[in-house]
Design a protein around this motif. Structure first.
Motif, short mmCIF file in Angstrom:
data_model
loop_
_atom_site.label_atom_id
_atom_site.label_comp_id
_atom_site.label_asym_id
_atom_site.label_seq_id
_atom_site.Cartn_x
_atom_site.Cartn_y
_atom_site.Cartn_z
N ASP A 162 67.64 58.96 69.50
CA ASP A 162 66.96 58.49 68.56
C ASP A 162 66.42 57.61 68.50
O ASP A 162 66.70 57.08 68.78
N THR A 202 72.53 58.31 70.26
CA THR A 202 72.93 58.43 69.13
C THR A 202 74.59 58.61 69.60
O THR A 202 75.57 58.87 70.46
N ASP A 257 74.31 52.96 70.11
CA ASP A 257 74.61 52.78 68.22
C ASP A 257 75.80 51.75 68.42
O ASP A 257 76.44 52.10 68.61
#
Ligand code: ADE
Length: 230
Positions: free
Chosen positions: A51, A63, A118
């Motif tokens: 993302d 993600t 992330d």
């Protein structure tokens, strides 16, 4: 040893794992290597795994959900010595790190992709981060393959000649000297006579001298390390 590789593009890993030393090591059962496609672990209806980054900027970020689901599924089956993430902002992966990891039972490697992963994955799941050098690759797959290759070739029985892994460049802080094979003369270029003399002592002396010379020429920093060893 068992190695699990997690990637958003496992196709990139395929061929290098199937051939040559790593392929043979799997055939000999010295190592079992499994690849996992992150898309298979995504709860998103389109199997999305990345993302846009919060705060803006170029590139996509992997993600957390598919990565947590995949790693937790693996951990439910067995314990892992390390969960490794290759990234340029980490300490260097060099021969001592390969030597140490070659003693592991089970390893996970997570391949980063696009802009990165992330941060919560790095903080909650990853136990070790390594850079393969001060260069930025477009994805973690090639860095992971580099590390896996360096580890697998050290496993018992993987290299034909068990001595060859120990005499490699870097194992004693010196680079390897030149090697030759047949023919003894190729387009007028001759193999050094000493290598064909059959005198093992002289051959070893010559190889050591070449090794020192090569290291002095291209990696004087290594020579300093070698000289400072007792
Ligand atoms: N991913 C992108 N660049 C890398 C590097 N230099 N080392 C490890 N992983 C990377």
């Amino acid at each position: 040893m068992r190695i699990d590789l997690i990637s958003a593009v496992p196709q990139v890993l395929e061929s290098p794992l199937q051939h040559s030393i790593i392929g043979n090591a799997q055939e000999q059962r010295a190592v079992e290597i499994y690849t996992h496609d992150l898309h298979d672990y995504s709860d998103d209806k389109h199997h999305k795994v990345d993302d846009y980054p919060y705060g803006g900027g170029a590139g996509m970020v992997l993600t957390p959900q598919p990565i947590f689901s995949c790693i937790e599924a693996l951990q439910a089956e067995r314990g892992y010595d390390e969960i490794i993430f290759p990234t340029p902002d980490a300490t260097r992966f060099e021969q001592p790190q390969a030597n140490k990891l070659s003693l592991s039972q089970n390893l996970i490697f997570l391949c980063g992709h696009y802009k990165g992963v992330d941060q919560r994955v790095r903080e909650a799941l990853i136990t070790q981060e390594y850079s393969i050098g001060d260069v930025v690759l477009s994805g973690g797959e090639l860095a992971v393959l580099t590390m896996v290759d360096a580890i697998v070739r050290l496993l018992p029985g993987v290299l034909g000649n068990s001595e060859s892994a120990l005499t490699d460049s870097f194992q004693n802080d010196l680079l390897e000297g030149p090697v030759y094979t047949r023919p003894a003369v190729f387009r007028g270029m001759k193999v050094p006579g000493v290598l064909r003399s059959g005198n093992h002592h002289k051959i070893q002396q010559w190889q050591h001298k070449q090794s020192l010379q090569r290291t002095r020429e291209v990696r004087p920093d290594l020579l300093e390390k070698f000289n400072n060893e007792d």
